[in-house]
Write a protein that holds these residues in place. Structure first.
Motif, mmCIF file in Angstrom:
data_model
loop_
_atom_site.group_PDB
_atom_site.id
_atom_site.type_symbol
_atom_site.label_atom_id
_atom_site.label_comp_id
_atom_site.label_asym_id
_atom_site.label_seq_id
_atom_site.Cartn_x
_atom_site.Cartn_y
_atom_site.Cartn_z
ATOM 1 N N LYS A 1 0.824 -1.219 0.000
ATOM 2 C CA LYS A 1 0.000 0.000 0.000
ATOM 3 C C LYS A 1 0.855 1.265 0.000
ATOM 4 O O LYS A 1 0.368 2.354 -0.337
ATOM 5 N N ASP A 2 2.151 1.146 0.379
ATOM 6 C CA ASP A 2 3.040 2.309 0.346
ATOM 7 C C ASP A 2 3.251 2.826 -1.075
ATOM 8 O O ASP A 2 3.609 3.989 -1.271
ATOM 9 N N TYR A 3 3.039 1.951 -2.056
ATOM 10 C CA TYR A 3 3.251 2.359 -3.437
ATOM 11 C C TYR A 3 2.074 3.156 -3.994
ATOM 12 O O TYR A 3 2.174 3.736 -5.074
ATOM 13 N N GLU A 4 0.959 3.168 -3.261
ATOM 14 C CA GLU A 4 -0.203 3.924 -3.728
ATOM 15 C C GLU A 4 0.113 5.415 -3.718
ATOM 16 O O GLU A 4 0.608 5.962 -2.740
ATOM 17 N N GLY A 5 -0.202 6.091 -4.837
ATOM 18 C CA GLY A 5 0.059 7.510 -4.948
ATOM 19 C C GLY A 5 1.512 7.868 -5.198
ATOM 20 O O GLY A 5 1.872 9.040 -5.193
ATOM 21 N N SER A 6 2.364 6.867 -5.427
ATOM 22 C CA SER A 6 3.793 7.110 -5.617
ATOM 23 C C SER A 6 4.124 7.263 -7.100
ATOM 24 O O SER A 6 3.260 7.156 -7.975
ATOM 25 N N ILE A 7 5.396 7.502 -7.381
ATOM 26 C CA ILE A 7 5.850 7.618 -8.764
ATOM 27 C C ILE A 7 5.632 6.299 -9.522
ATOM 28 O O ILE A 7 5.434 6.295 -10.734
ATOM 29 N N TYR A 8 5.635 5.186 -8.796
ATOM 30 C CA TYR A 8 5.388 3.888 -9.431
ATOM 31 C C TYR A 8 3.944 3.803 -9.911
ATOM 32 O O TYR A 8 3.676 3.353 -11.024
ATOM 33 N N GLN A 9 3.011 4.209 -9.065
ATOM 34 C CA GLN A 9 1.604 4.173 -9.456
ATOM 35 C C GLN A 9 1.350 5.132 -10.616
ATOM 36 O O GLN A 9 0.579 4.839 -11.533
ATOM 37 N N GLN A 10 2.010 6.294 -10.601
ATOM 38 C CA GLN A 10 1.858 7.246 -11.691
ATOM 39 C C GLN A 10 2.321 6.638 -13.011
ATOM 40 O O GLN A 10 1.639 6.756 -14.036
ATOM 41 N N ALA A 11 3.478 5.979 -12.989
ATOM 42 C CA ALA A 11 3.979 5.330 -14.209
ATOM 43 C C ALA A 11 3.040 4.219 -14.662
ATOM 44 O O ALA A 11 2.814 4.037 -15.870
ATOM 45 N N PHE A 12 2.482 3.486 -13.698
ATOM 46 C CA PHE A 12 1.562 2.383 -14.002
ATOM 47 C C PHE A 12 0.289 2.910 -14.647
ATOM 48 O O PHE A 12 -0.168 2.385 -15.679
ATOM 49 N N GLU A 13 -0.307 3.917 -14.057
ATOM 50 C CA GLU A 13 -1.590 4.409 -14.548
ATOM 51 C C GLU A 13 -1.455 5.200 -15.844
ATOM 52 O O GLU A 13 -2.293 5.092 -16.740
ATOM 53 N N GLU A 14 -0.386 6.001 -15.950
ATOM 54 C CA GLU A 14 -0.213 6.824 -17.140
ATOM 55 C C GLU A 14 0.531 6.104 -18.250
ATOM 56 O O GLU A 14 0.622 6.600 -19.380
ATOM 57 N N LYS A 15 1.087 4.944 -17.943
ATOM 58 C CA LYS A 15 1.792 4.115 -18.917
ATOM 59 C C LYS A 15 2.886 4.907 -19.634
ATOM 60 O O LYS A 15 3.006 4.878 -20.866
ATOM 61 N N ARG A 16 3.690 5.609 -18.859
ATOM 62 C CA ARG A 16 4.795 6.374 -19.426
ATOM 63 C C ARG A 16 5.960 6.412 -18.447
ATOM 64 O O ARG A 16 5.809 6.122 -17.254
ATOM 65 N N ILE A 17 7.141 6.786 -18.965
ATOM 66 C CA ILE A 17 8.341 6.882 -18.129
ATOM 67 C C ILE A 17 8.209 8.070 -17.191
ATOM 68 O O ILE A 17 7.875 9.174 -17.613
ATOM 69 N N ILE A 18 8.471 7.833 -15.915
ATOM 70 C CA ILE A 18 8.473 8.908 -14.921
ATOM 71 C C ILE A 18 9.910 9.115 -14.458
ATOM 72 O O ILE A 18 10.497 8.227 -13.828
ATOM 73 N N THR B 1 7.066 11.110 -0.053
ATOM 74 C CA THR B 1 6.283 9.924 0.280
ATOM 75 C C THR B 1 7.203 8.902 0.930
ATOM 76 O O THR B 1 8.429 9.054 0.931
ATOM 77 N N SER B 2 6.595 7.861 1.475
ATOM 78 C CA SER B 2 7.415 6.804 2.092
ATOM 79 C C SER B 2 8.315 6.140 1.070
ATOM 80 O O SER B 2 9.430 5.706 1.377
ATOM 81 N N VAL B 3 7.853 6.069 -0.187
ATOM 82 C CA VAL B 3 8.676 5.484 -1.244
ATOM 83 C C VAL B 3 9.910 6.342 -1.509
ATOM 84 O O VAL B 3 11.045 5.850 -1.578
ATOM 85 N N LYS B 4 9.700 7.650 -1.650
ATOM 86 C CA LYS B 4 10.836 8.551 -1.870
ATOM 87 C C LYS B 4 11.809 8.503 -0.695
ATOM 88 O O LYS B 4 13.033 8.522 -0.877
ATOM 89 N N LYS B 5 11.253 8.463 0.522
ATOM 90 C CA LYS B 5 12.110 8.422 1.715
ATOM 91 C C LYS B 5 13.000 7.184 1.688
ATOM 92 O O LYS B 5 14.209 7.264 1.970
ATOM 93 N N GLU B 6 12.441 6.034 1.362
ATOM 94 C CA GLU B 6 13.233 4.809 1.337
ATOM 95 C C GLU B 6 14.284 4.854 0.227
ATOM 96 O O GLU B 6 15.409 4.379 0.408
ATOM 97 N N LEU B 7 13.934 5.426 -0.915
ATOM 98 C CA LEU B 7 14.917 5.559 -1.990
ATOM 99 C C LEU B 7 16.076 6.452 -1.557
ATOM 100 O O LEU B 7 17.251 6.128 -1.783
#
Length: 824
Positions: A344-361, A372-378
């Motif tokens: 659920k941490d991936y919800e609303g993240s750059i990964y979800q954006q790439a998934f939904e928009e089907k483009r390189i982020i 986000t928690s994803v950015k923090k971990e990266l």
């Protein structure tokens, strides 16, 4: 010859910093597939430990060409050639054999002028070129670009070689023979493709790939003894024994040759072409992206292709079928360890954006923008710039690639798009790996768990995935337990099936024995074969046994008597007297051709039993499919002389769904309605039954939650815990339960019996029965009964109600009605 060329390809050897002097050959006329198929590895026979031939550095062949230029008045290099030749007159040591490097060091300027006729000085900063002594590792002359690119101390050249004691000498021997065949015997090998090597910078670990083209124009091979003339058959024999260099040396002794002159090489950067080709080959291997070593190889090649040794690579696949915990697929290898982030941490993240928009982020600075928690971990993992690439097949995202770098603004779309040609290959590799994984999991489930109900399949996939993901060969199988679930049980049993089956067996065996007896009774037969009177006596004895009723073993003994004694005698008398052919033939014609006995009444019984069970099973299957849509639950069905089923409902059986007791109420009303539908159907088909059979039906109520565990040894679920054993015992014995104080069974034809233990359990069912009576599905009075104690189960009670066969109203199980009744 092809194998010979393959050995050249395999045995090129490197030193720590340098490549060998000679190019490796691959025949143009052969496809790569053919090369690989013929590349049969054999032990190479080679006794050489040192180079057996003489090798000399000399510029005499180059000077000869320069002299020709000096004589050509039309050559633009005419004056330069004359000038150089004049200077060489004062340095005769450069014209002969050069044994000492000090000669070249002393006349460095003159050497450069000499080599300018080989290498264009104007290109020394752009071209990677070098000249070598024959079969030496260090160049005696090279361009500035070579010294910076390949010859630097921090550069390391690598190739896969053979692990043999004389691995260094074998490729030199092969290369020497190639040159001898060319220069001495004028045998041209059809080879031109250059050799590729890997160059690693030890300072920053960057990797590049180069190939080299070589020129032997200034290398000559001189025989120093009389040579044997090579015939066509000699060449054929050499290539047929291409692994036997000792045999080659017998035909062409190497110590009879001198290699004189020098070699020149030109190197080309083919990093992109090579890496793309290698990555495609890697990804064709179904195991590459799922193995640790394969994953490392991919990352190394991506770093090389992006020209960034600090780039980190991640890959994940999305699968709706295979799961190994949470919603993450088995192939989940992001830059950040999956233990650090929940799904659920991936919800609303750059990964979800790439998934939904089907483009390189692309994120050049992860510190900018919403955190986000994803950015923090990266960031915590040292990643400052980042890119996510969705992998798409048929407009569906099957997975993602990600790239991260510790340096700000170090990733660009140009770098990422250098991999553009590989994105479809990655997508196909992921899809193929998913399919392979699915097959492995299903095979493991079949091996470890047998067939599994779809509702709980997710749990078995988790267990199978854990085994496949384990690095240990002896990984243990997880205990598969579902706790706090409520059981349901029902049975539609054929009343008196055992008795009906015995009557059918008695009837068939009696008819067959009587038919045989009538044939043997013929006076002529008895007179001609007196011993048959004993057989007639046995027939009468078996007939009397059948009239008294079948006992254990009677059927087997009578069938053996018919097959082993009666049938042979009948065939015997048929052969002795043609008049008996008709009666004997009719006897055998009435027998079942496969069983060899009369199978008429038994077939009527089996067909009737099968017809009833088919209808019951079909109704349960169709209605169960609808019930699963209301709420998934475990359900299994058994066929004996009737149809039984087990079911379980509860939160632990499902994922991503919320269980509510309303679903249990729903399934209990569903059970009653299904029983009515079954009773009506079997009542309707009575006229179709050749053997009169009917059914009795019961439902067992057990409100206390229990646990079930998959028994690995038995490949089935069973209740867990001593207390819950009572439920299993009750299931096995209630069909024979008697109403207390009577000899009447609780199960009766045309009625539904609801067995329970506690009064609190039955109030719910009374409400359902009232509704079904109001709808005309049930009729008569509701019977409340106490039952005789069963062994291992006491204190049982029952409700019993009559099915209304006169009401023609369709017994359609409407889910909306179910909901309304259970909500009351």
């Amino acid at each position: 010859m092809l194998r010979f060329i393959n050995y050249l390809l395999r045995f090129v050897v490197y030193t720590e910093k340098n490549i060998d002097l000679f190019n490796t050959f691959v025949p143009n006329r052969f496809a790569m597939g053919s090369v690989e198929q013929s590349n049969v590895k054999k032990e190479i026979k080679c006794h050489f430990c040192d180079i057996p031939f003489k090798k000399t550095l000399s510029f005499e062949y180059l000077i000869r060409d320069i002299e020709n230029i000096a004589e050509d008045a039309n050559s633009i290099l005419n004056s330069s050639a004359k000038d150089l030749l004049k200077k060489l007159e004062d340095v005769p040591e450069l014209r002969g054999e050069i044994k000492d490097n000090s000669v070249m060091e002393k006349h460095d300027t003159l050497l450069k002028q000499l080599m300018s006729f080989v290498f264009n000085p104007l290109n020394c900063k752009e071209e990677i070129t070098a000249a070598f002594k024959p079969f030496e590792m260090e160049p005696f002359f090279s361009s500035q670009r070579y010294k910076k690119t390949i010859g630097a101390e921090n550069k390391r050249v690598d190739i896969l070689g053979e692990d043999t004691s004389n691995a260094n000498i074998i490729p030199i021997i092969y290369q020497a023979y190639c040159i001898i065949l060319d220069k001495v015997y004028n045998y041209k090998l059809p080879v031109e493709i250059p050799f590729t090597f890997k160059l690693t910078d030890s300072q920053n670990q960057s990797v590049k790939y180069y190939n080299k083209n070589f020129d032997i124009s200034y290398l000559q091979v001189k025989p120093i003894a009389k040579l044997k003339e090579l015939k066509h058959e000699d060449i054929t024999a050499l290539f047929d024994r291409d692994h036997d260099l000792d045999f080659w040396n017998e035909i062409i002794p190497l110590d009879k040759f001198e290699f004189r002159g020098f070699m020149r090489f030109k190197y080309n950067n083919i990093t992109r072409e090579h890496v793309v080709s290698e990555l495609k080959s890697d990804l064709l291997d179904k195991n590459t992206i799922v193995s640790v070593e394969g994953y490392k190889r991919i990352q190394e090649k991506i770093r090389s292709l992006m020209d960034n040794p600090l780039v980190r690579f991640g890959l994940v696949s999305f699968s709706n079928d295979i799961e190994s915990g949470g919603k993450k697929s088995y192939l989940w290898k992001p830059i950040v360890a999956d233990s650090k982030l929940r799904y659920k941490d991936y919800e609303g993240s750059i990964y979800q954006q790439a998934f939904e928009e089907k483009r390189i982020i692309l994120t050049r600075d992860l510190k900018e923008g919403k955190q986000t928690s994803v950015k923090k971990e990266l960031l915590d993992n040292g990643i400052s710039s980042h890119a996510v690439v969705p992998l798409i097949i048929d407009d569906k995202v099957v997975g993602m690639l990600e790239f991260g770098c510790p340096l700000l603004n170090s990733l660009t779309l140009i770098q990422v798009k250098m991999l553009y040609d590989l994105f479809p290959v990655f997508a196909l590799a992921i899809k193929r790996s998913q399919e392979e994984w699915n097959d492995k999991v299903r095979a493991l489930i079949q091996e470890k768990f047998t067939a599994i109900h779809p509702t709980v399949e997710w749990r078995f996939k988790e267990a199978a995935s854990k085994i496949l993901n384990s690095r240990e060969d002896t990984a243990s199988v997880d205990r598969i337990v579902f706790s706090d679930i409520v059981p349901i049980y029902g049975a539609s049993d054929i009343r008196g099936s055992s008795l009906a089956r015995n009557h059918a067996i008695q009837a068939d065996l009696s008819e067959q024995l009587e038919w045989a007896y009538e044939i043997l009774k013929i006076e002529k037969v008895i007179r001609d074969i007196p011993l048959l009177s004993d057989v007639s006596y046995k027939i009468q004895k078996h007939l009397r046994t059948l009239k008294l009723g079948l006992k254990a073993g009677d059927e087997v003994s009578i069938v053996e008597f018919l097959k082993n004694e009666i049938d042979p005698f009948l065939r015997l008398i048929k052969d002795r007297d043609p008049e008996l052919t008709g009666p004997v033939d009719k006897y055998f014609e009435m027998l079942d051709p496969e069983l060899g006995v009369l199978y008429k009444k038994r077939k009527d019984f089996e067909d009737s039993l099968t017809l009833i069970n088919d209808h019951v099973s079909d109704i349960i299957d169709k209605e169960q499919e609808k019930a699963q849509d209301v709420f998934p639950h475990y359900f299994e069905k058994y066929r004996t002389d009737g149809i039984e089923y087990n079911g379980y409902l509860g939160q632990s059986l499902v994922k991503d769904l919320k269980y509510n007791e309303m679903y249990l109420k729903n399934i209990r009303l569903w059970q009653l309605l299904v029983k009515v539908k079954i009773a009506r159907k079997i009542n309707q088909i009575q006229s179709e039954l050749r053997t009169k059979l009917d059914i009795t039906q019961l439902i067992l109520v057990h409100s206390n939650p229990l646990s079930i565990e998959f028994r690995q040894d038995e490949k089935k679920f069973d209740v867990a815990g001593a207390y819950n054993i009572r439920y299993e015992i009750t299931k096995k014995r209630i069909d024979k339960a008697l109403v207390k104080g009577t000899n009447e069974r609780v199960t009766q034809v045309g009625k539904i019996a609801i067995i329970y233990s506690y009064v609190e359990e039955i109030a719910e069912y009374k409400r359902y029965i009232d509704y079904m009576m109001a709808q005309g599905y049930l009729t008569g009075d509701l019977e409340e009964l106490e039952l005789e104690d069963l062994k291992g189960a006491s204190g049982l009670k029952a409700l019993r109600v009559q099915v209304n066969f006169k009401n023609e109203k369709s017994c359609h199980i409407n889910q909306q009605v179910l909901q309304e009744v259970t909500d009351e």
